[in-house]
Design a protein around this motif. Structure first.
Motif, mmCIF file in Angstrom:
data_model
loop_
_atom_site.group_PDB
_atom_site.id
_atom_site.type_symbol
_atom_site.label_atom_id
_atom_site.label_comp_id
_atom_site.label_asym_id
_atom_site.label_seq_id
_atom_site.Cartn_x
_atom_site.Cartn_y
_atom_site.Cartn_z
ATOM 1 N N ARG A 118 50.654 10.673 73.037
ATOM 2 C CA ARG A 118 50.894 11.234 74.108
ATOM 3 C C ARG A 118 51.272 12.703 74.026
ATOM 4 O O ARG A 118 51.090 13.460 74.927
ATOM 5 C CB ARG A 118 52.444 10.667 74.529
ATOM 6 N N VAL A 119 51.731 12.869 72.947
ATOM 7 C CA VAL A 119 51.949 14.528 72.547
ATOM 8 C C VAL A 119 50.595 15.220 72.692
ATOM 9 O O VAL A 119 50.522 16.445 73.214
ATOM 10 C CB VAL A 119 52.661 14.954 71.330
ATOM 11 N N VAL A 120 49.595 14.768 71.972
ATOM 12 C CA VAL A 120 48.383 15.369 71.902
ATOM 13 C C VAL A 120 47.695 15.261 73.212
ATOM 14 O O VAL A 120 46.960 16.362 73.641
ATOM 15 C CB VAL A 120 47.654 14.868 70.705
ATOM 16 N N THR A 121 47.600 14.191 73.712
ATOM 17 C CA THR A 121 46.840 13.893 75.084
ATOM 18 C C THR A 121 47.553 14.497 76.420
ATOM 19 O O THR A 121 46.870 14.796 77.377
ATOM 20 C CB THR A 121 46.399 12.422 75.477
ATOM 21 N N ILE A 122 48.780 14.831 76.306
ATOM 22 C CA ILE A 122 49.420 15.497 77.452
ATOM 23 C C ILE A 122 49.859 16.839 77.187
ATOM 24 O O ILE A 122 49.448 17.807 77.936
ATOM 25 C CB ILE A 122 50.801 14.880 77.741
ATOM 26 N N GLY A 123 50.031 17.187 75.946
ATOM 27 C CA GLY A 123 50.397 18.656 75.735
ATOM 28 C C GLY A 123 49.171 19.672 75.120
ATOM 29 O O GLY A 123 49.172 20.718 76.013
ATOM 30 N N ALA A 124 48.188 19.184 74.530
ATOM 31 C CA ALA A 124 47.179 20.024 74.549
ATOM 32 C C ALA A 124 46.363 20.517 75.377
ATOM 33 O O ALA A 124 45.729 21.544 75.446
ATOM 34 C CB ALA A 124 46.342 19.194 73.110
ATOM 35 N N PRO A 125 46.097 19.373 76.503
ATOM 36 C CA PRO A 125 45.453 19.820 77.777
ATOM 37 C C PRO A 125 46.062 20.969 78.507
ATOM 38 O O PRO A 125 45.311 21.874 79.239
ATOM 39 C CB PRO A 125 45.251 18.710 78.572
ATOM 40 N N LEU A 126 47.478 21.190 78.296
ATOM 41 C CA LEU A 126 48.311 22.073 79.021
ATOM 42 C C LEU A 126 47.935 23.482 78.486
ATOM 43 O O LEU A 126 47.698 24.463 79.079
ATOM 44 C CB LEU A 126 49.651 21.928 79.097
ATOM 45 N N VAL A 127 47.765 23.452 77.318
ATOM 46 C CA VAL A 127 47.310 24.707 76.246
ATOM 47 C C VAL A 127 45.889 24.996 76.604
ATOM 48 O O VAL A 127 45.597 26.235 76.953
ATOM 49 C CB VAL A 127 47.609 24.565 74.945
ATOM 50 N N LEU A 128 45.049 24.069 76.774
ATOM 51 C CA LEU A 128 43.645 24.323 77.195
ATOM 52 C C LEU A 128 43.581 24.772 78.445
ATOM 53 O O LEU A 128 42.957 25.789 78.730
ATOM 54 C CB LEU A 128 42.892 23.028 76.924
ATOM 55 N N GLY A 129 44.354 24.561 79.437
ATOM 56 C CA GLY A 129 44.291 24.659 80.808
ATOM 57 C C GLY A 129 44.577 26.265 80.886
ATOM 58 O O GLY A 129 44.151 27.044 81.668
ATOM 59 N N MET A 130 45.848 26.717 80.094
ATOM 60 C CA MET A 130 46.134 28.224 79.938
ATOM 61 C C MET A 130 45.003 29.057 79.461
ATOM 62 O O MET A 130 44.732 29.970 79.986
ATOM 63 C CB MET A 130 47.584 28.311 79.294
ATOM 64 N N VAL A 131 44.453 28.474 78.401
ATOM 65 C CA VAL A 131 43.214 28.935 77.774
ATOM 66 C C VAL A 131 42.267 29.363 78.807
ATOM 67 O O VAL A 131 41.497 30.602 79.044
ATOM 68 C CB VAL A 131 42.813 28.664 76.464
ATOM 69 N N ALA A 132 41.972 28.361 79.597
ATOM 70 C CA ALA A 132 40.753 28.320 80.635
ATOM 71 C C ALA A 132 41.017 29.233 81.770
ATOM 72 O O ALA A 132 40.152 30.087 82.090
ATOM 73 C CB ALA A 132 40.744 26.832 81.179
ATOM 74 N N VAL A 133 42.385 29.218 82.333
ATOM 75 C CA VAL A 133 42.683 30.264 83.278
ATOM 76 C C VAL A 133 42.598 31.547 82.906
ATOM 77 O O VAL A 133 42.082 32.495 83.591
ATOM 78 C CB VAL A 133 44.148 29.967 83.901
ATOM 79 N N THR A 134 42.917 31.909 81.624
ATOM 80 C CA THR A 134 42.957 33.340 81.095
ATOM 81 C C THR A 134 41.491 33.516 80.893
ATOM 82 O O THR A 134 41.126 34.717 81.362
ATOM 83 C CB THR A 134 43.562 33.190 79.678
ATOM 84 N N TRP A 135 40.515 32.776 80.366
ATOM 85 C CA TRP A 135 39.156 33.080 80.281
ATOM 86 C C TRP A 135 38.658 33.514 81.510
ATOM 87 O O TRP A 135 37.628 34.307 81.739
ATOM 88 C CB TRP A 135 38.553 32.073 79.507
ATOM 89 N N TRP A 136 38.916 32.747 82.585
ATOM 90 C CA TRP A 136 38.395 32.695 83.960
ATOM 91 C C TRP A 136 38.641 34.031 84.428
ATOM 92 O O TRP A 136 37.694 34.597 84.885
ATOM 93 C CB TRP A 136 38.722 31.656 84.659
ATOM 94 N N ARG A 137 40.079 34.465 84.538
ATOM 95 C CA ARG A 137 40.255 35.469 85.002
ATOM 96 C C ARG A 137 39.589 36.882 84.385
ATOM 97 O O ARG A 137 39.399 37.884 84.834
ATOM 98 C CB ARG A 137 41.819 35.777 85.029
ATOM 99 N N LEU A 138 39.721 36.645 83.103
ATOM 100 C CA LEU A 138 39.326 38.069 82.168
ATOM 101 C C LEU A 138 37.739 38.100 82.310
ATOM 102 O O LEU A 138 36.948 39.354 82.694
ATOM 103 C CB LEU A 138 39.472 37.734 80.848
ATOM 104 N N SER A 139 37.026 36.994 82.484
ATOM 105 C CA SER A 139 35.365 36.948 82.772
ATOM 106 C C SER A 139 35.053 37.248 83.992
ATOM 107 O O SER A 139 34.070 38.046 84.363
ATOM 108 C CB SER A 139 34.896 35.607 82.575
ATOM 109 N N THR A 140 36.034 36.998 85.021
ATOM 110 C CA THR A 140 35.658 37.365 86.510
ATOM 111 C C THR A 140 35.842 39.005 86.650
ATOM 112 O O THR A 140 35.013 39.428 87.285
ATOM 113 C CB THR A 140 36.761 36.544 87.395
ATOM 114 N N ARG A 141 37.223 39.495 85.962
ATOM 115 C CA ARG A 141 37.470 40.896 86.182
ATOM 116 C C ARG A 141 36.068 41.577 85.438
ATOM 117 O O ARG A 141 35.860 42.571 85.996
ATOM 118 C CB ARG A 141 38.565 41.242 85.369
ATOM 119 N N ALA A 142 35.856 41.032 84.390
ATOM 120 C CA ALA A 142 34.570 41.847 83.776
ATOM 121 C C ALA A 142 33.209 41.564 84.335
ATOM 122 O O ALA A 142 32.285 42.190 83.953
ATOM 123 C CB ALA A 142 34.338 41.343 82.295
ATOM 124 N N GLY A 143 33.124 40.593 85.220
ATOM 125 C CA GLY A 143 31.899 40.403 85.879
ATOM 126 C C GLY A 143 30.747 39.507 85.060
ATOM 127 O O GLY A 143 29.698 39.564 85.410
#
Length: 351
Positions: free
Chosen positions: A324-349
């Protein structure tokens, strides 16, 4: 000539701020769910010796956690692949990022925050709203088909290994009937425009009982539009998506098997096929909040304790905590990484 008074444009109304009670609702819900999980487990299997659970957790070596995280990455990739199959222009990397961002939003904010962030990401990639929404819906439908078919897969494994039990068979048949019914509805909806429109209209009539503003005719048109978006490729995309999601469920079960081994339970104490089939038969319980947190865990533990004996209880509780720790906790970290990557890549075009 009379003067005309010029009225300056008014700013658009701002949505009212969320109340403090609304902001506290999510953390309170998490506490309630976790407390209910402990109550479910203890109710199903009796009092738990938490000192033995801690001793089992001590077996976990430092290198085993990264192994589980790598397995989780494969699981998340398979879980997101249907998006790349259903939506043209959404490759596997984008699909994974979109899926993880939606998981993060589902956890920290009320719906439809996950759909909003999904559509925003699709739009930034040049994917139309209708195509993104259709792919998201088909991804969900595919997952429900697999979710209710998982017990049949468990029974198949049991039959191959000569370990078939009657109780699991009837549970699997009932769950499989739900999965088959979903497939029939999908097939009829894409085969017949009239059936699709009728389904949308009837669903709209049901929704209008809850919200009077719902227009069944609009719902019928929406379903027809959705059908037109994906109908040409459904014969290829649906089987591919179902196959990817079956792989995801198997990998998920494999993570539990690894967790059981990492806390010290041997193949003699708990054969892998027992763990695999117990999880697959109970898999429809992921329908409940937080993927059936507590309820699914309790059923899996109770099933395996009944087969292997009370002495494996502490190891099972420890293994499911790790899972449960791995399958619930890790996706939240991955989600933060994904949102950050998307925002940065969108700003950079560069997306």
């Amino acid at each position: 000539m009379s003067s005309v008074e010029v009225v300056p444009p008014q700013p658009p109304p701002q949505p009212p701020p969320r109340s403090s009670s609304r902001r506290l609702l999510r953390p309170v819900l998490v506490v309630v769910v976790v407390g209910s999980a402990v109550w479910f487990v203890e109710g199903f299997v009796g009092d738990i010796d938490w000192s033995q659970v801690r001793a089992a957790l001590d077996h976990l070596a430092w290198w085993q956690l990264p192994v589980l995280v790598l397995g989780l990455l494969l699981r998340q990739l398979l879980n997101a692949l249907p998006l790349s199959v259903y939506i043209e222009g959404c490759g596997p990397l984008r699909a994974v990022a979109n899926d993880q961002a939606a998981i993060l939003m589902t956890t920290i904010a009320p719906p439809p925050s996950d759909v909003v962030v999904r559509l925003a990401m699709f739009s930034s990639w040049g994917i139309s709203r209708s195509a993104g929404l259709a792919g998201t819906v088909m991804n969900t439908v595919s997952f429900y088909v697999v979710r209710f078919a998982a017990p049949l897969l468990g029974v198949l494994v049991m039959a191959v290994t000569g370990d078939l039990l009657g109780g699991e068979l009837w549970t699997a048949l009932a769950s499989g009937a739900v999965s088959a019914a979903l497939l029939v509805v999908v097939w009829l909806s894409f085969r017949s425009p009239a059936f699709a429109a009728s389904t949308g209209r009837r669903t709209g009539l049901l929704a209008r009982r809850v919200r009077s503003s719902v227009d069944p005719g609009v719902w019928a048109e929406s379903v027809l539009g959705f059908r037109g978006t994906v109908v040409d490729r459904i014969a290829r995309t649906l089987p591919l998506s179902v196959a990817a999601l079956v792989g995801m469920v198997v990998v998920d079960a494999g993570l539990i098997v690894l967790s059981v081994r990492f806390v010290g339970a041997s193949r003699v104490d708990l054969p892998a096929v027992w763990v695999l089939t117990a999880f697959l038969v109970a898999y429809p319980l992921t329908l409940f909040p937080f993927s059936g947190l507590g309820l699914l865990d309790a059923v899996v533990i109770a099933t395996l304790v009944a087969r292997a004996g009370q002495e494996v209880e502490a190891s099972l509780v420890a293994a499911l905590i790790i899972w449960r720790v791995v399958t619930i906790g890790a996706p939240l970290v991955l989600g933060m990484v994904a949102v950050t990557w998307w925002r940065l890549s969108t700003r950079a075009g560069v997306t």
